[in-house]
Scaffold this motif. Sequence first.
Motif, PDB file in Angstrom:
ATOM      1  N   ILE A  61       0.822  -1.207   0.000  1.00  0.00           N
ATOM      2  CA  ILE A  61       0.000   0.000   0.000  1.00  0.00           C
ATOM      3  C   ILE A  61       0.859   1.262   0.000  1.00  0.00           C
ATOM      4  O   ILE A  61       0.513   2.259  -0.635  1.00  0.00           O
ATOM      5  CB  ILE A  61      -0.984  -0.017   1.184  1.00  0.00           C
ATOM      6  CG1 ILE A  61      -1.991  -1.147   0.990  1.00  0.00           C
ATOM      7  CG2 ILE A  61      -1.705   1.303   1.345  1.00  0.00           C
ATOM      8  CD1 ILE A  61      -2.903  -1.382   2.160  1.00  0.00           C
ATOM      9  N   ALA A  62       1.995   1.238   0.687  1.00  0.00           N
ATOM     10  CA  ALA A  62       2.884   2.410   0.711  1.00  0.00           C
ATOM     11  C   ALA A  62       3.446   2.695  -0.672  1.00  0.00           C
ATOM     12  O   ALA A  62       3.522   3.857  -1.090  1.00  0.00           O
ATOM     13  CB  ALA A  62       4.021   2.180   1.708  1.00  0.00           C
ATOM     14  N   ARG A  64       1.991   1.896  -3.527  1.00  0.00           N
ATOM     15  CA  ARG A  64       0.874   2.390  -4.339  1.00  0.00           C
ATOM     16  C   ARG A  64       0.646   3.867  -4.097  1.00  0.00           C
ATOM     17  O   ARG A  64       0.456   4.647  -5.035  1.00  0.00           O
ATOM     18  CB  ARG A  64      -0.390   1.591  -4.027  1.00  0.00           C
ATOM     19  CG  ARG A  64      -1.571   2.021  -4.891  1.00  0.00           C
ATOM     20  CD  ARG A  64      -2.838   1.297  -4.532  1.00  0.00           C
ATOM     21  NE  ARG A  64      -3.272   1.716  -3.216  1.00  0.00           N
ATOM     22  CZ  ARG A  64      -4.017   0.971  -2.410  1.00  0.00           C
ATOM     23  NH1 ARG A  64      -4.404  -0.219  -2.776  1.00  0.00           N
ATOM     24  NH2 ARG A  64      -4.376   1.420  -1.234  1.00  0.00           N
ATOM     25  N   ARG A  65       0.672   4.281  -2.834  1.00  0.00           N
ATOM     26  CA  ARG A  65       0.426   5.682  -2.520  1.00  0.00           C
ATOM     27  C   ARG A  65       1.511   6.581  -3.122  1.00  0.00           C
ATOM     28  O   ARG A  65       1.226   7.634  -3.686  1.00  0.00           O
ATOM     29  CB  ARG A  65       0.357   5.878  -1.021  1.00  0.00           C
ATOM     30  CG  ARG A  65       0.004   7.296  -0.673  1.00  0.00           C
ATOM     31  CD  ARG A  65      -0.447   7.448   0.719  1.00  0.00           C
ATOM     32  NE  ARG A  65      -1.129   8.723   0.831  1.00  0.00           N
ATOM     33  CZ  ARG A  65      -1.529   9.229   1.948  1.00  0.00           C
ATOM     34  NH1 ARG A  65      -1.374   8.568   3.045  1.00  0.00           N
ATOM     35  NH2 ARG A  65      -2.117  10.398   1.978  1.00  0.00           N
ATOM     36  N   LYS A  66       2.777   6.189  -3.018  1.00  0.00           N
ATOM     37  CA  LYS A  66       3.863   6.994  -3.582  1.00  0.00           C
ATOM     38  C   LYS A  66       3.753   7.085  -5.101  1.00  0.00           C
ATOM     39  O   LYS A  66       3.979   8.145  -5.683  1.00  0.00           O
ATOM     40  CB  LYS A  66       5.213   6.398  -3.190  1.00  0.00           C
ATOM     41  CG  LYS A  66       5.561   6.625  -1.741  1.00  0.00           C
ATOM     42  CD  LYS A  66       6.919   6.055  -1.413  1.00  0.00           C
ATOM     43  CE  LYS A  66       7.276   6.329   0.023  1.00  0.00           C
ATOM     44  NZ  LYS A  66       8.623   5.889   0.368  1.00  0.00           N
ATOM     45  N   ASN A  69       0.910   9.451  -5.969  1.00  0.00           N
ATOM     46  CA  ASN A  69       1.323  10.846  -5.758  1.00  0.00           C
ATOM     47  C   ASN A  69       2.185  11.336  -6.914  1.00  0.00           C
ATOM     48  O   ASN A  69       2.055  12.476  -7.358  1.00  0.00           O
ATOM     49  CB  ASN A  69       2.074  10.984  -4.434  1.00  0.00           C
ATOM     50  CG  ASN A  69       1.153  10.890  -3.237  1.00  0.00           C
ATOM     51  OD1 ASN A  69      -0.040  11.105  -3.347  1.00  0.00           O
ATOM     52  ND2 ASN A  69       1.726  10.548  -2.107  1.00  0.00           N
ATOM     53  N   CYS A 146      -9.810   7.787   7.667  1.00  0.00           N
ATOM     54  CA  CYS A 146      -8.463   7.271   7.390  1.00  0.00           C
ATOM     55  C   CYS A 146      -7.466   7.654   8.473  1.00  0.00           C
ATOM     56  O   CYS A 146      -6.487   6.954   8.691  1.00  0.00           O
ATOM     57  CB  CYS A 146      -7.964   7.769   6.038  1.00  0.00           C
ATOM     58  SG  CYS A 146      -8.760   6.976   4.647  1.00  0.00           S
ATOM     59  N   LEU A 186      -8.372   3.058   2.354  1.00  0.00           N
ATOM     60  CA  LEU A 186      -6.999   3.407   1.990  1.00  0.00           C
ATOM     61  C   LEU A 186      -6.875   3.685   0.495  1.00  0.00           C
ATOM     62  O   LEU A 186      -6.132   4.584   0.081  1.00  0.00           O
ATOM     63  CB  LEU A 186      -6.039   2.301   2.416  1.00  0.00           C
ATOM     64  CG  LEU A 186      -5.901   2.109   3.926  1.00  0.00           C
ATOM     65  CD1 LEU A 186      -5.016   0.912   4.228  1.00  0.00           C
ATOM     66  CD2 LEU A 186      -5.375   3.359   4.592  1.00  0.00           C
ATOM     67  N   ARG A 189      -8.265   7.098  -0.069  1.00  0.00           N
ATOM     68  CA  ARG A 189      -7.278   8.078   0.406  1.00  0.00           C
ATOM     69  C   ARG A 189      -6.199   8.290  -0.649  1.00  0.00           C
ATOM     70  O   ARG A 189      -5.811   9.424  -0.948  1.00  0.00           O
ATOM     71  CB  ARG A 189      -6.649   7.583   1.707  1.00  0.00           C
ATOM     72  CG  ARG A 189      -5.552   8.480   2.234  1.00  0.00           C
ATOM     73  CD  ARG A 189      -4.681   7.803   3.223  1.00  0.00           C
ATOM     74  NE  ARG A 189      -3.898   6.761   2.538  1.00  0.00           N
ATOM     75  CZ  ARG A 189      -3.123   5.898   3.170  1.00  0.00           C
ATOM     76  NH1 ARG A 189      -3.040   5.925   4.472  1.00  0.00           N
ATOM     77  NH2 ARG A 189      -2.430   5.010   2.494  1.00  0.00           N
ATOM     78  N   ASP A 190      -5.724   7.200  -1.248  1.00  0.00           N
ATOM     79  CA  ASP A 190      -4.685   7.314  -2.264  1.00  0.00           C
ATOM     80  C   ASP A 190      -5.197   7.976  -3.532  1.00  0.00           C
ATOM     81  O   ASP A 190      -4.521   8.786  -4.152  1.00  0.00           O
ATOM     82  CB  ASP A 190      -4.125   5.933  -2.603  1.00  0.00           C
ATOM     83  CG  ASP A 190      -3.387   5.308  -1.433  1.00  0.00           C
ATOM     84  OD1 ASP A 190      -3.088   6.032  -0.456  1.00  0.00           O
ATOM     85  OD2 ASP A 190      -3.126   4.102  -1.494  1.00  0.00           O
ATOM     86  N   GLY A 193      -6.019  11.695  -2.658  1.00  0.00           N
ATOM     87  CA  GLY A 193      -4.913  12.420  -2.050  1.00  0.00           C
ATOM     88  C   GLY A 193      -5.256  13.115  -0.763  1.00  0.00           C
ATOM     89  O   GLY A 193      -4.739  14.192  -0.486  1.00  0.00           O
TER      90      GLY A 193
END
Length: 194
Positions: A61-62, A64-66, A69, A146, A186, A189-190, A193
């Motif tokens: 998940i980390a 994916r978020r980066k 972004n 979140c 999550l 949230r991604d 943003g």
Amino acid sequence: MRYHIISDNNFFLLGASALLTESLGLRAVVYTSYIWSEKIDFYKILKQKRSNKIILYVNNIAFRRKILNAVAVKGGSVLILSSRKTYKKNFKDIIMDGTISANAAIVVIPSKTCVNSFVHYAKNFTLNGRYHKPSHVELDVIKKLCHGDNISALSERLGKPCKAIYGIKNTVLERTSGVTGVHGLLLCRDIFGV
């Protein structure tokens, strides 16, 4: 058309790139990026391999978020393959498209979709689709959930009944990704943003 497949699963990278190359032929250029460490500069990867369609299958998940972004800054269309077990039972074709910025679009589909559907989505997802832009209240509810707020505290703070907060949360999850539970929060949230 230029495709960029990003994954932390090397077998998926090899299979998806071979499938797209075979089905689209000379009309498509397919780049692949294998993600194995958080120290990777995602902005640099996206800049080097210029593509307008990104296919993302990442279990971390980390990561994916980066990546999302970085896509929000660069722009483009992203097809996210997400775990099927987190979807509602009544999954239709594409649940909903979302946006993370004005120049980036996201489509979420199950990772265990059939080959023909995968190729269809890879060919057809673009920035010109229909997009759900959540309201300020919906974004606020997702953001606070979140960050660990519970439904009852959130309902007191916003002056709305608990049922209304549940309704807002479920509506955003259904429209955005069709994914339920914490994974869905999550993912929202991604995507947005928050």
